[in-house]
Each structure stands twice: as structure tokens, then as C-alpha cells.
Enzyme design. Structure first.
Site, short mmCIF file in Angstrom:
data_model
loop_
_atom_site.label_atom_id
_atom_site.label_comp_id
_atom_site.label_asym_id
_atom_site.label_seq_id
_atom_site.Cartn_x
_atom_site.Cartn_y
_atom_site.Cartn_z
N SER A 10 0.85 -1.19 0.00
CA SER A 10 0.00 0.00 0.00
C SER A 10 0.88 1.24 0.00
CB SER A 10 -0.91 0.02 1.23
OG SER A 10 -1.50 1.30 1.32
N HIS A 35 -1.16 -1.26 -4.29
CA HIS A 35 -2.44 -0.86 -3.70
C HIS A 35 -2.46 0.65 -3.47
CE1 HIS A 35 -6.09 -1.66 -1.32
NE2 HIS A 35 -5.63 -0.81 -0.42
N ASP A 37 -4.64 3.80 -2.02
CA ASP A 37 -5.73 4.17 -1.11
C ASP A 37 -6.19 5.59 -1.40
OD1 ASP A 37 -6.05 1.85 0.69
OD2 ASP A 37 -3.95 2.24 1.16
N MET A 39 -8.71 8.53 -0.52
CA MET A 39 -9.54 8.95 0.62
C MET A 39 -9.97 10.40 0.42
SD MET A 39 -7.30 7.41 3.74
CE MET A 39 -6.53 5.77 3.65
N HIS A 68 -8.25 1.33 -4.26
CA HIS A 68 -9.21 1.19 -3.16
C HIS A 68 -9.84 2.55 -2.92
CE1 HIS A 68 -9.65 0.21 1.46
NE2 HIS A 68 -10.81 0.44 0.88
N MET A 70 -12.08 5.04 -1.09
CA MET A 70 -12.76 5.35 0.18
C MET A 70 -13.32 6.75 0.04
SD MET A 70 -9.85 3.66 2.61
CE MET A 70 -8.65 3.65 1.27
N MET A 139 -11.48 -5.54 5.37
CA MET A 139 -10.69 -4.58 6.15
C MET A 139 -10.45 -5.17 7.54
SD MET A 139 -10.19 -2.00 4.12
CE MET A 139 -9.25 -1.10 5.35
N GLY A 146 -2.96 4.16 7.82
CA GLY A 146 -2.04 3.04 7.90
C GLY A 146 -1.56 2.89 9.34
N ASP A 177 -6.83 -6.34 4.10
CA ASP A 177 -6.20 -5.01 4.12
C ASP A 177 -6.21 -4.44 5.53
OD1 ASP A 177 -5.21 -2.52 3.42
OD2 ASP A 177 -7.06 -1.81 2.46
N GLY A 178 -5.01 -4.20 6.07
CA GLY A 178 -4.88 -3.51 7.34
C GLY A 178 -4.17 -4.31 8.41
N GLY A 199 1.07 -1.92 4.07
CA GLY A 199 1.72 -0.62 3.92
C GLY A 199 2.93 -0.52 4.80
#
Ligand code: DX5
Ligand code: ZN
Length: 231
Positions: A10, A35, A37, A39, A68, A70, A139, A146, A177-178, A199
């Protein structure tokens, strides 16, 4: 698991002054997908980047871009991310009124479609759209940041989705993820994950190749015997 582990670093944990070089570095280090992210400060309490950055990364690297989203509403921005070069576009069911329509839109643009389950979101939210889904992402942190701790209560959901996917006959990749580390990776893989997003555990380490290898080493079965693709 009867196929190799996919690893998607990530970029959220990368050096944002050197995104192109960071993307190239993890590609060279053995990452399968990158990946990204996205946001909006509304759907999640953080803001990152938009289609312009995805487009810039696309010109710099050949790696599969796993985007991804968000953001809410998400539908008005799907085409922009597709045009920017996203290969996979994953959305949360809560980010629009009609998940089925959103997945149709992603597929209509020639992209792989993903659905993302927040820790509080049940499997039922996505089980009626499996025929339009290429990727399901669980998730294991609340989305937005992260470096958070892996939420172990999600392991049962991962295992439930593994059973659902296998019974469905659809070719769907199960992502987690996470909070992935070499330790939590073992649990996620045992529960049935196909692809791990990480990440901090990659970009937070000095040697990306070793960091990716350390996560791969968590796989119950060595990777080279297997092959998987979204085809
Ligand atoms: C969180 C993002 C994750 C995040 C993972 O909203 O979806 O992809 O970057 O970061 P780590 O691996 O540090 O938990
Ligand atoms: Zn993510």
C-alpha cells in the site's frame, strides 16, 4: 489455499515526495500489485490523492494498480479512475446507494471490480453481487489510516468468505487489508486469504525485498508451486 499468495504493498506508507520511485522499488522487490488508497476526508477521516496521481503512476510503472476507493459518493468518480489507469477498482457498499449498479459500471469500463467490507460490515452486504465481483477485500482495520493494529475478530469473516467464494464457483480473489505483518499474515492466510495488502510492514522497512519475502514466508505453502491470476 491452492494458489500463490499475492502481495500488494500500500503506497499510503511510502515517501509521498518520491511516489514514482517507491512504486518502482516495490515492483522490483517482488510485489504483485500496487495498492492505492484514495480517501476523501468525508467517507473516511483522511485525505490522500485522486486520479491525477493514479495516472502519473501508470506512466511510471507496469505493475497492476489496485485502487481502493474510500470516497462517497463513489459513482461520479469511477470513470476518472478507470481513465487514469486503475486496473482494479474496489468500492465500499456504503459509498453509494446501488452497489450492483456501481459494480456494473466498473465492469463496463473494462476494469476488475472489487467490494470492500469494513470491520462492522457483514458478509450479507455483498453476497448478492458475487457474479459482478472479481475481488473481495476484508478490512482488518477501520479504513482511513495506515499503521493500525490488525482486528482479529475479522478472521471469522475471512473464513466465511472463503467458504462462500469456493461454494459460488466464481473466480474471486480474497484480499485482506490492514495491520498485515509477517505474524498477522499467517492468520489471514490460514483463514483463506489470497492476497495481502501491507503498507507499514513493507514501506516502513529499509529493505522492501526482504519485507515482502518475510510476508511471503508466512504462506502455509511455498509460492512457486502455484499460479493464480485474475485472467
Ligand atoms: C487503510 C488502507 C490500508 C492501509 C494499510 O484505510 O485501506 O490499505 O494502507 O496500511 P497498514 O498495512 O499500515 O495497516
Ligand atoms: Zn486499502
Amino acid at each position: 489455499m491452492s494458489h500463490p499468495l499475492l502481495i500488494a504493498p500500500s503506497l499510503l506508507a511510502a515517501d509521498f515526495l518520491r511516489l514514482g520511485a517507491e512504486a518502482a522499488a516495490v515492483e522490483d522487490a517482488g510485489a504483485d500489485w500496487l495498492h492505492l488508497d484514495v480517501m476523501d476526508g468525508h467517507f473516511v477521516p483522511n485525505i490522500t490523492f485522486g486520479p491525477l496521481v493514479v495516472k502519473a503512476l501508470k506512466t511510471r510503472s507496469k505493475i497492476t494498480l489496485d485502487v481502493h476507493l474510500m470516497i462517497a459518493p463513489v459513482d461520479p468518480y469511477i470513470a476518472a479512475f478507470a481513465e487514469a489507469g486503475a486496473d482494479h477498482i474496489s468500492v465500499h457498499p456504503e459509498s453509494g446507494p446501488h452497489l450492483h449498479r456501481t459494480l456494473q459500471l466498473i465492469r463496463s469500463l473494462g476494469k476488475k471490480s472489487g467490494v470492500v467490507l469494513n470491520p462492522a460490515t457483514p458478509i450479507q452486504a455483498i453476497e448478492n453481487t458475487l457474479d459482478l465481483t472479481d475481488i473481495i477485500m476484508v478490512m482488518t482495520v477501520n479504513p482511513g489510516f495506515g499503521g493500525q493494529a490488525f482486528i482479529a475478530s475479522q478472521l471469522a469473516k475471512i473464513a466465511g468468505l472463503r467458504r462462500l467464494i469456493d461454494a459460488s464457483g466464481h473466480h474471486i480473489i480474497l484480499q485482506v487489508d490492514g495491520g498485515i505483518t509477517p505474524i498477522t499474515a499467517r492468520d489471514a492466510l490460514a483463514a483463506g486469504a489470497d492476497c495481502l495488502i501491507a503498507g507499514t510492514a513493507i514501506f516502513g522497512k529499509p529493505d522492501y525485498k526482504k519485507a515482502i519475502a518475510d510476508i511471503r514466508a508466512a504462506a502455509p505453502i511455498p509460492a512457486p508451486e502455484y499460479s493464480v491470476s485474475l485472467g
